[in-house]
Enzyme design. Sequence first.
Site, PDB file in Angstrom:
ATOM      1  CG  HIS A 153       3.121   2.867   8.589  1.00 36.97           C
ATOM      2  ND1 HIS A 153       2.592   3.181   9.810  1.00 36.97           N
ATOM      3  CD2 HIS A 153       2.186   2.117   7.970  1.00 36.97           C
ATOM      4  CE1 HIS A 153       1.399   2.632   9.941  1.00 36.97           C
ATOM      5  NE2 HIS A 153       1.124   1.981   8.832  1.00 36.97           N
ATOM      6  CD  GLU A 178       2.169  -2.653   7.925  1.00 42.41           C
ATOM      7  OE1 GLU A 178       1.450  -3.670   8.025  1.00 42.41           O
ATOM      8  OE2 GLU A 178       1.746  -1.491   8.089  1.00 42.41           O
ATOM      9  CG  HIS A 217      10.917   6.753  -7.295  1.00 45.58           C
ATOM     10  ND1 HIS A 217      10.650   7.438  -8.470  1.00 45.58           N
ATOM     11  CD2 HIS A 217      11.282   7.712  -6.397  1.00 45.58           C
ATOM     12  CE1 HIS A 217      10.857   8.728  -8.281  1.00 45.58           C
ATOM     13  NE2 HIS A 217      11.232   8.929  -7.025  1.00 45.58           N
ATOM     14  CD  GLU A 275      15.129  10.238  -7.370  1.00 50.45           C
ATOM     15  OE1 GLU A 275      15.705  11.098  -8.070  1.00 50.45           O
ATOM     16  OE2 GLU A 275      13.935  10.343  -7.016  1.00 50.45           O
TER      17      GLU A 275
END
Length: 369
Positions: free
Chosen positions: A115, A166, A184, A232
């Site tokens: 994550h 998270e 991004h 994106e």
Amino acid sequence: MVRILPMASSSLHLASLRPCFSSLRFSSSLPSSSFSSRSTLTLSSYNPSRRLTLFHLGTVIPQAHIFGIRASKFVKSEGYSTEAGPAGNVAQASTGVSQENALEWVKKDNRRMLHVVYRVGDLDKTIKFYTECLGMKLLRKRDIPEERYTNAFLGYGPEDSHFVVELTYNYGVDKYDIGAGFGHFGIAVEDVAKTVDLVKAKGGKVTREPGPVKGGNTVIAFVEDPDGYKFELLERGPTPEPLCQVMLRVGDLDRAIKFYEKAFGMELLRKRDNPEYKYTIAMMGYGPEDKNVVLELTYNYGVTEYDKGNAYAQIAIGTDDVYKTAEAIKLYGGQITREPGPLPGISTKITACLDPDGWKSVWLLDIHA
């Protein structure tokens, strides 16, 4: 996961945490092109074994023992030297374990990006945007009033098999500096134009309209979430990992590629130079781009350092052995910010590090690897 406390100076500092059995967290220009955020210089998955916290560890295992090598083969006659760490904990000095041996283990390790952690100013508003506009699911949410924070995990599938985000909300902190280093996130969607229309209908911000990427055929678009994090959108067919990219800017691309290959065990999937726009990218990961999340490293010509702000935190990665992982990272130029060892009161082991550009990652035993 580590708690972040707002400070009077607007900067945020890491705060101590007590262990718990649900989730812990880490507290921690070039002109923009018309087709991506790459050259713009503006700035956990859950199961009881994956709790992350900051604490000082008192146990250190010699490198030679970690990699299954006879210590006498690599250690000087005077033995292992040690030095006191910031809080009195003992840090192990380098013992000369061969890079070849470390690299061999890294290649065999079962690794997966679990994550990515970052901070938001309005958790409910962000959750609404991610679920209604980006199609994510709220996997879990937990409020810790005594510690004055709330976090939420969102993604496109269960945390034990998918890369997820998270989100961390600290009470009373409604704005963060994203900085210039973070780029991004990437999301694969089957219809970019349809997703963009949905984002617009919900009042979201579109920073690049749908269309082919310059020099290629892939249809992309860029949107921003309520906190200004860029996403994106990449038009692709069905994929097991829709949350497919994290883009970070680096000051020396060749150095970064070598580090992520050797210390992290990632594969260089592709590299592309764009002299017209003065940047180069490298895609790194643990499997093909169309089926796995990848790290997109971006080098902008002539830029060697970036302001990282205080919004983006780190990526968590699963490993079979945090001790061997930490030593491999040291051997290949990374900085260990948390020596490997167990969390207080439980058997889960973690370590944390910075790459040569200062980007943080947290490593922990992934029982689902």
